[in-house]
Design an enzyme around this catalytic site. Sequence first.
Site, PDB file in Angstrom:
ATOM      1  N   GLU A   1      -6.118 -36.368 -28.356  1.00  0.00           N
ATOM      2  CA  GLU A   1      -5.661 -37.457 -27.498  1.00  0.00           C
ATOM      3  C   GLU A   1      -4.940 -36.983 -26.236  1.00  0.00           C
ATOM      4  O   GLU A   1      -5.252 -37.474 -25.130  1.00  0.00           O
ATOM      5  CB  GLU A   1      -4.780 -38.401 -28.325  1.00  0.00           C
ATOM      6  CG  GLU A   1      -5.564 -39.158 -29.367  1.00  0.00           C
ATOM      7  CD  GLU A   1      -4.732 -39.777 -30.468  1.00  0.00           C
ATOM      8  OE1 GLU A   1      -5.318 -40.420 -31.359  1.00  0.00           O
ATOM      9  OE2 GLU A   1      -3.497 -39.614 -30.435  1.00  0.00           O
TER      10      GLU A   1
ATOM     11  N   ASP B   1       2.964 -37.548 -25.735  1.00  0.00           N
ATOM     12  CA  ASP B   1       2.112 -38.621 -26.265  1.00  0.00           C
ATOM     13  C   ASP B   1       2.764 -39.263 -27.488  1.00  0.00           C
ATOM     14  O   ASP B   1       2.711 -38.726 -28.594  1.00  0.00           O
ATOM     15  CB  ASP B   1       0.738 -38.040 -26.625  1.00  0.00           C
ATOM     16  CG  ASP B   1      -0.239 -39.100 -27.124  1.00  0.00           C
ATOM     17  OD1 ASP B   1       0.148 -40.274 -27.235  1.00  0.00           O
ATOM     18  OD2 ASP B   1      -1.394 -38.743 -27.407  1.00  0.00           O
TER      19      ASP B   1
ATOM     20  N   ASP C   1     -10.633 -44.623 -28.363  1.00  0.00           N
ATOM     21  CA  ASP C   1      -9.283 -44.247 -28.767  1.00  0.00           C
ATOM     22  C   ASP C   1      -8.983 -45.015 -30.043  1.00  0.00           C
ATOM     23  O   ASP C   1      -8.672 -46.206 -30.002  1.00  0.00           O
ATOM     24  CB  ASP C   1      -8.289 -44.607 -27.655  1.00  0.00           C
ATOM     25  CG  ASP C   1      -6.834 -44.367 -28.065  1.00  0.00           C
ATOM     26  OD1 ASP C   1      -6.600 -43.755 -29.130  1.00  0.00           O
ATOM     27  OD2 ASP C   1      -5.935 -44.805 -27.329  1.00  0.00           O
TER      28      ASP C   1
END
Length: 503
Positions: A148, A170, A8
Amino acid sequence: MAQAIGIDLGTTYSSAAVVRNGRPELLTNRDGDALTPSVVLFGDDQVLVGAMAKRSATAMPDDCVQFVKRHMGDPHWRFIDSRDKEYSPEELSGLILRRLAEDASMALGEEVRDVVVTVPAYFDDARRTATRQAGEIAQLNVLRLINEPTAAAVAYGLDQGEAGTVFVYDLGGGTFDVTILRASGTEFEVVATDGDRNLGGFDFDNELMRHVAGAVQEQGGPDLMDDPVAQADLRDRCEIAKRTLTTMPSATVVTSAGGRSYTVKVSRDEFEAASRHLLERTEVIAEGVLDDAGLSWRHVDQVLLVGGSTRMPMVRELVRRLSGATPEARINPDEAVSLGAALLADQVSAERAGVAPDMKVRLSIRDVTSQSLGTTALDDRNVRRNVVMIPRNTKIPCKREDVFFTMVPDQRFVLVDITEGEGEDPEYVAKLIEREIPLPAGLPDAAPIKHIMSYDIDGLVHLELFDETNGRHLGEVELDRPLNLDRSDVERMRQAMRRLDIQ
């Protein structure tokens, strides 16, 4: 088989994860932490990445760079250190990726080369390509990019084993995405996505900084935003205060300038009032994605909060008010994205090696395009217009075709481009590439030229042209991405990174 990891690559913090014994788990870095600050500091003989760099930001602001992710894909942005050396966003992100991979190698006891890297769902082609190039510069093999929110939903879905429609909100350090997807066991199908690549916790920090800086001026102090050193210190203190306000009704910021100390008490209500307009931007996008999907909140089975900034009480309250449901709290918002990336990395790596994945199940992920793709053509008034061929939120891989016509008899070439964006006016869309394609002699006026545009699973875009009059293939346009680094630049940066001492 060497293990592949999921990364990430965040605006403020990054993390890495791996699948072991059938389950994804976060890897700790050399500092013993699961999260690595996405901060780079250039010294005389070494480069610091992570916590040490972040702690030195206030003392050496001219040599410290943060929030690089916001500049990915921008060919004009460069960080220039105190030695007048320039660094591109791809180089800087490459340094962060290399540090993460090296730390993962230490944790696993073997060298890590294969990675799956996450990107915001709303990243366009230039930013996705820049992320891949950052991996190349770091001497990594980027197996796949995954959005993501999709990665987070995969981690949640496999962990909980529940089916239904999932709404992913998000809000990370620098970007905001909303994704709606349908989950069923190991199958995940994205329905719609949208976002803002310039909206995140960084912007909420800015509002708190402006509030505190204004209060300092009211106390007779200087404008802390005018001094780079004072601003770096203020950002650090306001970030801590923002976290305090997550659990406490007020926080105190103590800072100094000009030999004098200043104390500013900030209430949660004051912070929320100062940043309410940012929260409202996320609300507009969230409601818009539901409209794009043709759904209402009653169709949503689970609401998933992803990204550290979703810990702010006002975010959770907004999502509760909109959805009428309590957001899912069984997953750590800081960890979900890298855990999902690790699951995909395990599968893709195993497929390439021809062996069974460690997790023993096969993921099926069907994502959508986050940007509209098309081409420009002259209309009946001889005005060039943008024509969308692959609309936003089209499931990928996909292929679309349209027919355009020559303008004059015996036209010898056609100017072909690939655009990104939804506007009809070419001035308001991004032109990714432009090429002249020769036409055969003797074509009549208004001869039909078929355009076939495809978008594959790795995000590669192709445009093929066919002469419908004579039934022949005219040529193919493949993106060489003029907004990104060329191959020689990537290789030069790759070799330069080999010589760096990264701590």
